[in-house]
Design a protein around this motif. Structure first.
Motif, PDB file in Angstrom:
ATOM      1  N   ARG A   1       0.812  -1.221   0.000  1.00  0.00           N
ATOM      2  CA  ARG A   1       0.000   0.000   0.000  1.00  0.00           C
ATOM      3  C   ARG A   1       0.849   1.277   0.000  1.00  0.00           C
ATOM      4  O   ARG A   1       0.327   2.382   0.138  1.00  0.00           O
ATOM      5  N   LEU A   2       2.167   1.117  -0.175  1.00  0.00           N
ATOM      6  CA  LEU A   2       3.059   2.272  -0.237  1.00  0.00           C
ATOM      7  C   LEU A   2       3.404   2.621  -1.682  1.00  0.00           C
ATOM      8  O   LEU A   2       3.786   1.755  -2.463  1.00  0.00           O
TER       9      LEU A   2
ATOM     10  N   ALA B   1       6.391  -4.287  -4.609  1.00  0.00           N
ATOM     11  CA  ALA B   1       5.312  -4.907  -3.841  1.00  0.00           C
ATOM     12  C   ALA B   1       3.962  -4.229  -4.028  1.00  0.00           C
ATOM     13  O   ALA B   1       2.944  -4.737  -3.559  1.00  0.00           O
ATOM     14  N   THR B   2       3.938  -3.088  -4.694  1.00  0.00           N
ATOM     15  CA  THR B   2       2.690  -2.329  -4.817  1.00  0.00           C
ATOM     16  C   THR B   2       1.668  -3.076  -5.655  1.00  0.00           C
ATOM     17  O   THR B   2       1.983  -3.570  -6.741  1.00  0.00           O
ATOM     18  N   THR B   3       0.446  -3.144  -5.165  1.00  0.00           N
ATOM     19  CA  THR B   3      -0.627  -3.772  -5.939  1.00  0.00           C
ATOM     20  C   THR B   3      -1.209  -2.757  -6.914  1.00  0.00           C
ATOM     21  O   THR B   3      -1.331  -1.570  -6.584  1.00  0.00           O
ATOM     22  N   PRO B   4      -1.592  -3.197  -8.116  1.00  0.00           N
ATOM     23  CA  PRO B   4      -2.145  -2.275  -9.116  1.00  0.00           C
ATOM     24  C   PRO B   4      -3.349  -1.486  -8.606  1.00  0.00           C
ATOM     25  O   PRO B   4      -3.525  -0.319  -8.964  1.00  0.00           O
ATOM     26  N   ALA B   5      -4.168  -2.116  -7.768  1.00  0.00           N
ATOM     27  CA  ALA B   5      -5.363  -1.430  -7.264  1.00  0.00           C
ATOM     28  C   ALA B   5      -5.002  -0.193  -6.459  1.00  0.00           C
ATOM     29  O   ALA B   5      -5.732   0.808  -6.472  1.00  0.00           O
ATOM     30  N   VAL B   6      -3.880  -0.244  -5.755  1.00  0.00           N
ATOM     31  CA  VAL B   6      -3.461   0.903  -4.950  1.00  0.00           C
ATOM     32  C   VAL B   6      -3.137   2.087  -5.858  1.00  0.00           C
ATOM     33  O   VAL B   6      -3.560   3.222  -5.601  1.00  0.00           O
TER      34      VAL B   6
ATOM     35  N   VAL C   1      -8.573  15.778  -6.242  1.00  0.00           N
ATOM     36  CA  VAL C   1      -8.142  17.014  -5.579  1.00  0.00           C
ATOM     37  C   VAL C   1      -7.469  17.938  -6.596  1.00  0.00           C
ATOM     38  O   VAL C   1      -6.581  18.724  -6.259  1.00  0.00           O
ATOM     39  N   GLN C   2      -7.926  17.822  -7.841  1.00  0.00           N
ATOM     40  CA  GLN C   2      -7.544  18.725  -8.934  1.00  0.00           C
ATOM     41  C   GLN C   2      -6.065  18.642  -9.289  1.00  0.00           C
ATOM     42  O   GLN C   2      -5.440  19.641  -9.639  1.00  0.00           O
ATOM     43  N   MET C   3      -5.508  17.423  -9.221  1.00  0.00           N
ATOM     44  CA  MET C   3      -4.133  17.227  -9.649  1.00  0.00           C
ATOM     45  C   MET C   3      -4.100  16.440 -10.954  1.00  0.00           C
ATOM     46  O   MET C   3      -5.113  15.870 -11.374  1.00  0.00           O
ATOM     47  N   LYS C   4      -2.944  16.436 -11.592  1.00  0.00           N
ATOM     48  CA  LYS C   4      -2.728  15.678 -12.815  1.00  0.00           C
ATOM     49  C   LYS C   4      -1.800  14.504 -12.481  1.00  0.00           C
ATOM     50  O   LYS C   4      -0.577  14.625 -12.528  1.00  0.00           O
ATOM     51  N   PRO C   5      -2.357  13.363 -12.092  1.00  0.00           N
ATOM     52  CA  PRO C   5      -1.505  12.223 -11.727  1.00  0.00           C
ATOM     53  C   PRO C   5      -0.851  11.595 -12.955  1.00  0.00           C
ATOM     54  O   PRO C   5      -1.518  11.281 -13.941  1.00  0.00           O
ATOM     55  N   LEU C   6       0.455  11.450 -12.883  1.00  0.00           N
ATOM     56  CA  LEU C   6       1.213  10.800 -13.943  1.00  0.00           C
ATOM     57  C   LEU C   6       1.778   9.505 -13.374  1.00  0.00           C
ATOM     58  O   LEU C   6       2.674   9.527 -12.529  1.00  0.00           O
ATOM     59  N   VAL C   7       1.219   8.391 -13.799  1.00  0.00           N
ATOM     60  CA  VAL C   7       1.658   7.094 -13.297  1.00  0.00           C
ATOM     61  C   VAL C   7       2.893   6.657 -14.081  1.00  0.00           C
ATOM     62  O   VAL C   7       2.831   6.457 -15.295  1.00  0.00           O
TER      63      VAL C   7
END
Length: 322
Positions: free
Chosen positions: A137-138, A160-165, A176-182
């Motif tokens: 979850r980190l 270890a991060t799961t895709p759902a996270v 919250v009005q951000m532009k998330p870049l994965v």
């Protein structure tokens, strides 16, 4: 570990320096309750002063229903800050062992379904996940200063991060009005800082070698590349430089110049002389204008520039990559 909930109601911010306070201001402006923890003396007063300073810009951007500066609570312990939080934003200084120790405490005290986002600008998430009970979850959730105005947030999962996270985190930051870049591949410094670091190194060489002053370097960016990059970025800018054939012609025409030793990849030695050149140059350039006044001018400019960028390049709204 249980499935992550989709709804985020209570947010925790650990570490209230420049970045942590920026997160708090943005979260409050979006109508959230925020619990903050920072053991440093005077932290709460500095945070509340920062929020007061940021609020006029946030009002111009538009406050969410229920947004209030009064929805911030400072608490005395990290455990109290994170125990009921749905998302925890960690912002302690960029020292690996310190971050890992703080994240281990957050992981211990937070409820299992809470997502932990680290604002680290350079450390890879897999490194930060080492030793955690719930490493899946980190994530890295790296913003840019001022966080309450600039919308980019780089999201990076570790081994270890799961895709759902990542999916749920991206949806939250977008809310919250951000532009998330994965970013799908871990790398030190992530993406945007690596690009800025390259320019910063070259700028230091130009100052160190007496080619330009700090003010001249800034002018070269402000009135040249910076104006274009604010709308299109480097690739589309060069695509246009190729004329009707676009990037194809650009690479044919100017590609060979990349072999010329125009730029220096390694940073110059940060000698006392170079430090003074940079420090005195910046202080001279700023003149009698205080840091607080410069920040206010920056904020007003960025708010208007964001509106302009959205007007002329709405296609860039959705940065999330799969």
């Amino acid at each position: 570990m249980t499935n992550h909930q989709q709804e985020f109601k209570k947010l925790a911010v650990i570490g209230t320096g420049v970045i942590g306070n920026g997160w708090i201001a943005r979260f409050l402006a979006q109508g959230y309750d925020v619990v903050a923890f920072d053991p440093a003396s005077g932290a709460e007063e500095r945070t509340r002063n920062t929020i007061d300073h940021a609020w006029p810009s946030l009002e111009k951007l538009g406050l969410a229903p229920g947004a209030s500066k009064d929805r911030l609570t400072f608490v005395a312990t990290l455990e109290e800050a994170v125990r009921d939080a749905d998302l925890i934003q960690e912002n302690v200084p960029e020292r690996e062992e310190l971050k890992k120790n703080v994240l281990a405490s957050i992981d211990q005290f937070a409820k299992p379904e809470a997502i932990i986002g680290s604002s680290t600008s350079g450390i890879m998430p897999s490194v930060l996940q080492e030793g955690l009970t719930n490493p899946e979850r980190l994530i890295v959730a790296h913003p840019f200063n001022p966080v309450y105005i600039l919308p980019l947030v780089e999201l990076v999962g570790g081994e270890a991060t799961t895709p759902a996270v990542l999916t749920q985190a991206a949806a939250f930051y977008e809310s919250v009005q951000m532009k998330p870049l994965v970013i799908n591949k871990e790398i030190e410094g992530h993406l945007a800082d690596r690009l800025m670091e390259a320019l910063w190194r070259e700028a230091l060489h130009l100052v160190n070698d007496g080619v330009a002053t700090t003010e001249e370097v800034d002018a070269a960016i402000i009135y040249g590349a910076g104006l274009r990059w604010a709308q299109m970025g480097p690739f589309l800018t060069f695509h246009l430089a190729g004329g009707e054939k676009g990037m194809r012609h650009m690479l044919e025409q100017f590609g060979p110049a990349l072999k010329l030793p125009w730029t220096k990849l390694e940073a110059p030695e940060l000698t006392d002389e170079l430090k003074e050149k940079v420090i005195q140059g910046c202080e001279s350039h700023a003149g009698d204008v205080s840091i607080s006044e410069l920040e206010q001018k920056r904020n007003e400019f960025l708010v208007e520039l964001l509106d302009l960028a959205e007007k002329y390049w709405p296609e860039s709204n959705n940065l999330i990559t799969k």
